[in-house]
Design an enzyme around this catalytic site. Structure first.
Site, PDB file in Angstrom:
ATOM      1  N   GLU A   1      -8.274  -7.349  10.860  1.00  0.00           N
ATOM      2  CA  GLU A   1      -7.002  -6.634  10.983  1.00  0.00           C
ATOM      3  C   GLU A   1      -6.746  -5.787   9.750  1.00  0.00           C
ATOM      4  OE1 GLU A   1      -5.202 -10.536  11.542  1.00  0.00           O
ATOM      5  OE2 GLU A   1      -3.874 -10.098   9.857  1.00  0.00           O
TER       6      GLU A   1
ATOM      7  N   LYS B   1      -5.119  -4.397   6.382  1.00  0.00           N
ATOM      8  CA  LYS B   1      -4.365  -4.989   5.273  1.00  0.00           C
ATOM      9  C   LYS B   1      -3.256  -4.015   4.889  1.00  0.00           C
ATOM     10  CE  LYS B   1      -4.811  -6.768   0.595  1.00  0.00           C
ATOM     11  NZ  LYS B   1      -3.752  -5.884   0.065  1.00  0.00           N
TER      12      LYS B   1
ATOM     13  N   ASP C   1       0.026  -2.295   3.269  1.00  0.00           N
ATOM     14  CA  ASP C   1       0.512  -2.195   1.898  1.00  0.00           C
ATOM     15  C   ASP C   1       2.034  -2.228   1.928  1.00  0.00           C
ATOM     16  OD1 ASP C   1      -0.419  -0.021  -0.890  1.00  0.00           O
ATOM     17  OD2 ASP C   1      -0.032  -2.160  -0.749  1.00  0.00           O
TER      18      ASP C   1
ATOM     19  N   TYR D   1       4.786  -5.410  11.047  1.00  0.00           N
ATOM     20  CA  TYR D   1       3.737  -5.959  11.891  1.00  0.00           C
ATOM     21  C   TYR D   1       3.583  -7.441  11.551  1.00  0.00           C
ATOM     22  CZ  TYR D   1       1.906  -1.588  13.852  1.00  0.00           C
ATOM     23  OH  TYR D   1       1.754  -0.421  14.555  1.00  0.00           O
TER      24      TYR D   1
ATOM     25  N   LYS E   1     -11.366  -4.902   0.289  1.00  0.00           N
ATOM     26  CA  LYS E   1     -10.623  -3.745  -0.213  1.00  0.00           C
ATOM     27  C   LYS E   1     -11.425  -2.452  -0.040  1.00  0.00           C
ATOM     28  CE  LYS E   1      -7.114  -4.355  -2.189  1.00  0.00           C
ATOM     29  NZ  LYS E   1      -6.721  -4.993  -3.456  1.00  0.00           N
TER      30      LYS E   1
ATOM     31  N   CYS F   1      -1.808  -1.644 -36.781  1.00  0.00           N
ATOM     32  CA  CYS F   1      -1.018  -1.518 -35.555  1.00  0.00           C
ATOM     33  C   CYS F   1      -0.102  -0.308 -35.661  1.00  0.00           C
ATOM     34  CB  CYS F   1      -0.197  -2.793 -35.344  1.00  0.00           C
ATOM     35  SG  CYS F   1       1.027  -2.679 -34.027  1.00  0.00           S
TER      36      CYS F   1
ATOM     37  N   CYS G   1       3.768  -1.807 -35.956  1.00  0.00           N
ATOM     38  CA  CYS G   1       4.297  -2.560 -37.097  1.00  0.00           C
ATOM     39  C   CYS G   1       3.436  -2.466 -38.351  1.00  0.00           C
ATOM     40  CB  CYS G   1       4.488  -4.024 -36.716  1.00  0.00           C
ATOM     41  SG  CYS G   1       2.930  -4.947 -36.526  1.00  0.00           S
TER      42      CYS G   1
ATOM     43  N   CYS H   1      -3.079  -6.714 -32.468  1.00  0.00           N
ATOM     44  CA  CYS H   1      -2.198  -6.678 -33.631  1.00  0.00           C
ATOM     45  C   CYS H   1      -1.988  -8.112 -34.099  1.00  0.00           C
ATOM     46  CB  CYS H   1      -0.868  -6.038 -33.262  1.00  0.00           C
ATOM     47  SG  CYS H   1       0.438  -6.320 -34.489  1.00  0.00           S
TER      48      CYS H   1
ATOM     49  N   CYS I   1       5.910  -7.846 -34.974  1.00  0.00           N
ATOM     50  CA  CYS I   1       5.685  -6.595 -34.237  1.00  0.00           C
ATOM     51  C   CYS I   1       6.706  -6.416 -33.116  1.00  0.00           C
ATOM     52  CB  CYS I   1       4.270  -6.601 -33.656  1.00  0.00           C
ATOM     53  SG  CYS I   1       3.845  -5.083 -32.781  1.00  0.00           S
TER      54      CYS I   1
END
Length: 696
Positions: A138, A140, A142, A248, A339, A433, A436, A451, A457
């Site tokens: 069937e 899939k 979304d 559905y 998929k 980083c 920070c 970091c 941070c």
């Protein structure tokens, strides 16, 4: 989220007093093997299921989950109770009433190639000892998973999936969808019927909705799935009624007052007879060749369908065979989602910058010349990590192929080397980083740079505070996620030390915080100052330092100062501390920003009793690994864990050959079965209490 919602159906004859439908529930306890992936996946779960504000598409979530599953397969001893692979999902928001599902709404595993589908088919046939399997194939869809309850043929309740066990009551909105009957037609329907399906927004409705948004100068929806989810979760049903949603059905959940048919295809036929919509694309397929032929057929028809799909689903048709196959922790063995492949286009890399994630992960991001891919304009694409940049040899100025993996997330698939300009520049990972200025650290054997300013941070601030306040850390009662968000967003706290500078007046001025609740929080903050060294270490959020490691470090070094000054060689003398954990601990305490926050915490009064060296006979369970499963009545699971840790045991989240003992409370599940199959000693709660008393 990724995967189609499915249900386990047992064909049974029902009596008046029975529930009418039996489901063997999986062990839904969370398990997390690798913190960097667990935290990232949990973050995306919350954004997707709770806040309706996903920041990554399904395909990125799929990639993270598959990477985590692979790591857990390679390192089963690191599977813990909070891993996204063991879990069905994330908690629902509280803007709607809550509905407890009679039967859990689980997810499907994904396949991304014919080979993975073939492996699935082989596993099914081998477990059933048959030559061929009949499947139902069937689309899939979304959209948004939904459960609708009919009593005596009348629609009485509808709920979203939520966390798989508890969803949101959206009955008022479901009633506005014309394709969903308020009363079943025909006859033969059971006394109680919970229908499972997917609410979606047709492509035409989606285009009309966004066209109107453009005319009004409002924000457009990113895709039909987000539009459907946002529409169904409106507090005003009049808004939902204008959105042209549809549904559905793909199965049933709880049933009372009927004997289930022998096959899933017959179940779907029954639903159609009762006036419920089932996709006309559903088909019975024979064996592997049949499902792959269906996949190719639907791939060709995809663009002509009136709704979006991102793959197909295969389910074993025979319900008796499903029951024999059973399920793993988060998905059934009898179904899988196949998929569709990604969509690709070509564009140019204008720059490569880095983003700092909420766990400190430094992620390179390609800034692209905007390109239209798979229905959306893409201007940024993830490069995942430094190794991925090097592997794909991406330079600033390159022409690249951009892929929307799983039809959603943009990523750089490859470089068109023949078009590389002479002035193309290599990417250099920053040493500090960008948020920070703390050191960027990449531990040996890890692909992700991070970091090291975890307590300081700003990019990590909210999650650091939430962890610090959690029950197993500083246990600050009343300081929930939403309150942390408010305190941080309004600039009242900038790190964990700021918690202890809060005043009742400041807290009382926040949304949903009155005099009593604000006073209670201040009391809870004061109470939390008296803790233990182990809990304080855990609360700091040092990577790879969980409860057990924190306790072991505390027992070995006896003081925070000794741990902070310890070199890597000294840290590795501690049981359970290897080179990776030692490097994380040293890097954390070497950052001046982190030490500054720790000083402020101690100045605010956070303290713990001085520790004395532990005699060997005080920790008689040292070297033993114990697993807790099922419900305990005489104590909480956390209390049991703390008592075992105090005796020197390691408390694990999964059963393996290294497990010394399993404590099985009421309703123990697959862990108990695995322990019995491996011949591991098992104690019930009475035996466990006697076991503990033997060491008192």
């Amino acid at each position: 989220m990724p995967g189609v919602i499915i249900f386990i159906l047992n064909r049974v004859t029902l009596s008046k007093s029975s529930c009418g439908f039996i489901c063997i529930m999986p062990d839904l306890k969370k398990v997390s093997p690798i913190e960097q992936l667990r935290d990232e996946i949990a973050h995306h779960n919350r954004l997707y299921y709770v806040l309706d504000a996903p920041e990554v598409p399904d395909a990125e979530y799929d990639r993270l989950l598959r990477e985590l599953q692979q790591l857990e397969c390679e390192h089963p001893e690191r599977i813990t109770l909070d891993s996204p692979t063991q879990r069905v999902g994330a908690e629902p928001i509280k803007a709607f009433g809550q509905v407890a599902h009679k039967l859990a709404m689980l997810s499907l595993d994904n396949a991304f190639s014919d080979e993975e589908v073939a492996d699935f088919d082989r596993r099914v046939r081998e477990r059933l000892d048959v030559q061929a399997i009949e499947y139902v194939a069937e689309p899939k869809l979304d959209g948004l998973a939904i459960s609708i309850r009919y009593e005596a043929g009348v629609l009485v309740q509808a709920a979203t999936r939520g966390d798989g066990l508890t969803g949101e009551d959206v009955t008022h909105n479901i009633r506005t969808i014309n394709s969903i009957p308020l009363r079943l037609v025909g006859d033969g329907w059971p006394r109680v019927l919970e229908v499972r399906g997917e609410v979606y927004m047709p492509k035409a409705s989606f285009e009309r909705l966004n066209a109107k948004a453009r005319e009004m100068g409002e924000k457009e929806f990113a895709n039909p799935r987000n539009a459907a989810a946002g529409s169904l979760r409106q507090l005003d049903p009049r808004v939902t009624a204008k959105r042209s949603l549809s549904m559905y059905c793909y199965g049933i959940g709880f049933v009372e007052g009927m004997v289930l048919p022998e096959t899933h295809s017959t179940v779907l036929e029954r639903l159609k007879q009762w006036g419920l919509r089932v996709s006309p694309e559903v088909s019975v397929a024979q064996g592997l060749a049949g499902v792959l032929a269906y996949y190719r057929l639907l791939s060709e028809k995809r663009s002509s369908l009136a709704y979006e799909i991102d793959g197909v689903v295969y389910k074993v048709n025979c319900l008796d065979q499903r029951e024999m196959l059973g399920f793993v922790a988060r998905a059934p063995r009898w179904a899988i989602a196949h998929k569709f492949p990604a969509q690709e286009e070509m564009t140019r890399v204008l720059d490569i910058e880095v983003q700092v994630g909420r766990t400190g992960a430094i992620t390179p991001v390609a800034r692209l010349e905007p390109v239209f891919v798979g229905g959306v304009t893409v201007s940024n694409a993830t490069l995942h990590n430094e190794d991925e940049v090097r592997r794909k040899d991406v330079h600033i100025g390159d022409t690249v192929i951009v892929r929307r993996a799983g039809d959603v997330i943009p990523e750089v698939a490859s470089v068109v080397l023949s078009r590389r300009p002479k002035d193309a520049r290599s990417f250099v990972m920053p040493r500090q980083c960008p948020v920070c200025d703390s050191d960027v650290i990449r531990a040996e054997g890890e692909t992700i740079a991070r970091c090291s300013g975890g307590l300081y941070c700003n990019a990590q601030r909210k999650e650091a505070i939430k962890h610090f306040a959690s029950r197993k850390a500083m246990d600050i009662d009343g300081l929930g996620d939403k309150l942390v968000e408010q305190l941080s967003d309004q600039g009242l706290i900038h790190n964990v030390a700021g918690l202890f500078n809060l005043t009742q007046t400041q807290v009382a001025g926040l949304e949903r915080m009155g005099e009593k609740s604000s006073a209670n929080l201040i009391v809870a903050l004061e109470k939390s100052k008296q803790t233990t060294l182990a809990k304080f270490l855990y609360a700091l959020g040092i990577r790879e330092v969980g409860e057990t490691t924190a306790q072991t470090l505390a027992n070995y070094f006896l003081s925070l100062e000794a741990i902070m000054l310890a070199e890597i060689d000294a840290l590795q003398q501690v049981s359970e501390v290897g080179p990776v954990v030692a490097a994380h601990v040293q890097a954390f305490f070497k950052q001046p920003h982190n030490r500054e926050v720790i000083d402020k915490l101690q100045q605010a009064g956070v303290s713990w009793p001085a520790m004395q060296p532990i005699k060997q006979d005080e920790q008689p369970l040292t070297g033993q690994t114990i697993v807790l499963t099922g419900a305990l009545t005489e104590m909480t699971r956390n209390e049991a864990k703390e008592r075992l840790l105090a005796l020197g045991a390691k408390v694990a989240g999964s059963v393996s050959k290294k497990t010394s003992l399993v404590v099985a409370g009421a309703d123990a599940g697959t862990k108990l079965s695995k322990a019995e199959s491996l011949g591991i000693k098992v104690l019930d709660e009475t035996g466990f209490i006697a076991f503990l008393q033997g060491y008192e």
